[in-house]
Design a protein around this motif. Structure first.
Motif, PDB file in Angstrom:
ATOM      1  N   ARG A 170       1.808   5.427  -7.103  1.00 17.04           N
ATOM      2  CA  ARG A 170       3.011   5.464  -7.951  1.00 17.04           C
ATOM      3  C   ARG A 170       4.003   4.367  -7.548  1.00 17.04           C
ATOM      4  NH1 ARG A 170       3.520  10.947  -8.325  1.00 17.04           N
ATOM      5  NH2 ARG A 170       2.399  11.108 -10.284  1.00 17.04           N
ATOM      6  N   CYS A 171       4.175   4.175  -6.243  1.00 18.17           N
ATOM      7  CA  CYS A 171       5.067   3.097  -5.773  1.00 18.17           C
ATOM      8  C   CYS A 171       4.549   1.753  -6.267  1.00 18.17           C
ATOM      9  CB  CYS A 171       5.120   3.061  -4.247  1.00 18.17           C
ATOM     10  SG  CYS A 171       6.032   4.450  -3.558  1.00 18.17           S
ATOM     11  N   ARG A 172       3.262   1.555  -6.173  1.00 16.12           N
ATOM     12  CA  ARG A 172       2.666   0.277  -6.560  1.00 16.12           C
ATOM     13  C   ARG A 172       2.869   0.026  -8.063  1.00 16.12           C
ATOM     14  NH1 ARG A 172      -0.038  -2.613  -3.506  1.00 16.12           N
ATOM     15  NH2 ARG A 172      -0.875  -1.131  -2.018  1.00 16.12           N
ATOM     16  N   SER A 173       2.671   1.063  -8.859  1.00 19.49           N
ATOM     17  CA  SER A 173       2.724   0.875 -10.313  1.00 19.49           C
ATOM     18  C   SER A 173       4.149   0.606 -10.802  1.00 19.49           C
ATOM     19  CB  SER A 173       2.146   2.092 -11.035  1.00 19.49           C
ATOM     20  OG  SER A 173       3.058   3.164 -10.946  1.00 19.49           O
ATOM     21  N   THR A 180       7.823  -7.443  -7.486  1.00 14.93           N
ATOM     22  CA  THR A 180       7.884  -8.061  -6.151  1.00 14.93           C
ATOM     23  C   THR A 180       6.490  -8.309  -5.573  1.00 14.93           C
ATOM     24  OG1 THR A 180       8.054  -5.867  -5.208  1.00 14.93           O
ATOM     25  CG2 THR A 180      10.120  -7.025  -5.617  1.00 14.93           C
ATOM     26  N   GLU A 181       6.471  -9.031  -4.502  1.00 18.81           N
ATOM     27  CA  GLU A 181       5.243  -9.318  -3.750  1.00 18.81           C
ATOM     28  C   GLU A 181       4.535  -7.990  -3.436  1.00 18.81           C
ATOM     29  OE1 GLU A 181       2.819 -12.166  -1.917  1.00 18.81           O
ATOM     30  OE2 GLU A 181       4.651 -12.466  -3.101  1.00 18.81           O
ATOM     31  N   PRO A 182       3.254  -7.837  -3.801  1.00 20.76           N
ATOM     32  CA  PRO A 182       2.612  -6.539  -3.537  1.00 20.76           C
ATOM     33  C   PRO A 182       2.473  -6.275  -2.034  1.00 20.76           C
ATOM     34  CG  PRO A 182       1.036  -8.125  -4.454  1.00 20.76           C
ATOM     35  CD  PRO A 182       2.365  -8.799  -4.460  1.00 20.76           C
ATOM     36  N   LEU A 183       2.822  -5.046  -1.644  1.00 23.01           N
ATOM     37  CA  LEU A 183       2.685  -4.631  -0.240  1.00 23.01           C
ATOM     38  C   LEU A 183       1.305  -4.026  -0.027  1.00 23.01           C
ATOM     39  CD1 LEU A 183       6.142  -2.866   0.323  1.00 23.01           C
ATOM     40  CD2 LEU A 183       5.399  -5.021   1.351  1.00 23.01           C
ATOM     41  N   SER A 184       0.828  -4.068   1.194  1.00 22.89           N
ATOM     42  CA  SER A 184      -0.445  -3.408   1.513  1.00 22.89           C
ATOM     43  C   SER A 184      -0.244  -1.892   1.468  1.00 22.89           C
ATOM     44  CB  SER A 184      -0.904  -3.806   2.912  1.00 22.89           C
ATOM     45  OG  SER A 184      -0.012  -3.242   3.865  1.00 22.89           O
ATOM     46  N   ASP A 185      -1.347  -1.166   1.330  1.00 20.97           N
ATOM     47  CA  ASP A 185      -1.269   0.295   1.368  1.00 20.97           C
ATOM     48  C   ASP A 185      -0.607   0.757   2.664  1.00 20.97           C
ATOM     49  OD1 ASP A 185      -2.471   0.459  -1.055  1.00 20.97           O
ATOM     50  OD2 ASP A 185      -4.207   1.641  -0.394  1.00 20.97           O
ATOM     51  N   LYS A 186      -0.974   0.087   3.746  1.00 17.86           N
ATOM     52  CA  LYS A 186      -0.445   0.470   5.058  1.00 17.86           C
ATOM     53  C   LYS A 186       1.079   0.329   5.081  1.00 17.86           C
ATOM     54  CE  LYS A 186      -1.089  -0.528   9.902  1.00 17.86           C
ATOM     55  NZ  LYS A 186      -1.441  -1.584  10.860  1.00 17.86           N
ATOM     56  N   ALA A 187       1.571  -0.787   4.520  1.00 14.79           N
ATOM     57  CA  ALA A 187       3.011  -1.035   4.516  1.00 14.79           C
ATOM     58  C   ALA A 187       3.732  -0.039   3.608  1.00 14.79           C
ATOM     59  CB  ALA A 187       3.292  -2.462   4.067  1.00 14.79           C
ATOM     60  N   LEU A 188       3.139   0.253   2.446  1.00 18.03           N
ATOM     61  CA  LEU A 188       3.750   1.228   1.518  1.00 18.03           C
ATOM     62  C   LEU A 188       3.810   2.601   2.176  1.00 18.03           C
ATOM     63  CD1 LEU A 188       2.229   0.330  -1.973  1.00 18.03           C
ATOM     64  CD2 LEU A 188       4.650   0.350  -1.353  1.00 18.03           C
TER      65      LEU A 188
END
Lengths: 199, 199
Positions: A131-134, A139-147
């Motif tokens: 959901r955060c990604r979508s 912005t610059e996409p964050l890695s799953d780990k960072a999210l």
């Protein structure tokens, strides 16, 4: 059923969207960002500063040894406490105006005498990351780990803030009337179903 | 919305009554005690014995060193496992017949491929004690302390049983789709509101 509805939510659970849709569906007021704007107006603190404190920082941001220095007495007024007091007043004023949905900000506790219907929205980590990604495509996409790290950090802040001001556990069932799992769910559909509880 | 509804519940939370009323309201089947009766028929174990095992005792009641003795091989079949297997079969048969509400017995996990709507019902201790007292007027009244100890003991058994067979945490939000707090609530009213979710 009463229609003062408060929504606590994990970061990325879609709780804010759920609150907004629920209010639309029920044709009642929705308060969220408006609370920060109003606090900022009344305290003459910037919106950005208020936002930083609200729901994240129960304790003052300046060093606590300030009391031992020669600062004028006004500097000793704790801005976090001042913001929380204003927030409490504003939330009560809003709820007194009529039926509404209020997201976050300890509204469930602040309004406890009005017996609001207290909802907590949560989801599994994979759904929250998705959901955060979508919703953050710009912005610059964050890695799953960072999210994941960001979600955990923000929720820790919310938990600490809530527990500091309410003495209750954030996200634990006994602090709420109902908890809703939004993992793999369409928020609009959940809002439609939830709205029927109050119709 | 789908209408295979499973209900987990704390002892004294009114979850069973809620399940029955919800099924009545939705005009769908309700399974609870029937499951024990059916297991008892198929295993030729007494209903009382099955009841004792179901949801409370994940482990065999006989000493585990039995394997080292000269018991015939049949005695080594673990009755708890046998009962759980029968229970799984019966619950799947029931759910396959059509829409229904099933209370307890790991039905949420057993039916996971059918994506049931998984509800957990809970309440604060004072409400659970009051509810136990009000429904048990016939027998010698127990002290609050004794009722409390009994509620804790039974729920510990349910948690252990659920966690043993599902590998999930009993009563924790992520194991369910929604959690409902029945503290100081009228169960009939909660059932009416919940039924609207599915209509």
């Amino acid at each position: 059923m009463k229609k003062i509805i408060t929504i606590g939510r994990e970061f990325g659970s879609g709780g804010r969207e759920l609150g907004r849709r629920l209010a639309e569906k029920l044709h009642i007021a929705y308060y969220d960002r408006e609370i920060v704007t109003e606090i900022s107006k009344r305290t003459e603190l910037s919106e950005q500063y208020v936002q930083q404190i609200v729901e994240q920082k129960p304790l003052p941001l300046y060093p606590i040894h300030v009391g031992q220095s020669f600062y004028p007495i006004d500097a000793l007024v704790d801005p976090s406490q001042q913001i929380y007091q204003q927030q409490s007043l504003i939330i009560k004023e809003m709820a007194n105006k009529g039926d509404c949905v209020i997201v976050g900000r300890c509204a469930d506790y602040i309004l406890k005498d009005m017996k609001p219907f207290r909802i907590f929205v949560y989801a599994d980590m994979a759904s929250k990351i998705a959901r955060c990604r979508s919703r953050d495509k710009e912005t610059e996409p964050l890695s799953d780990k960072a999210l994941r790290a960001n979600i955990i950090k923000l929720d820790r802040g919310r938990a600490r803030y809530y527990e500091f001001y309410t003495g209750q556990a954030w996200g634990l069932p006994l602090s709420y009337d109902a908890l809703v799992n939004t993992s793999n769910q369409d928020i609009a559909q959940v809002a439609d179903a939830l709205a029927r509880l109050f119709q």
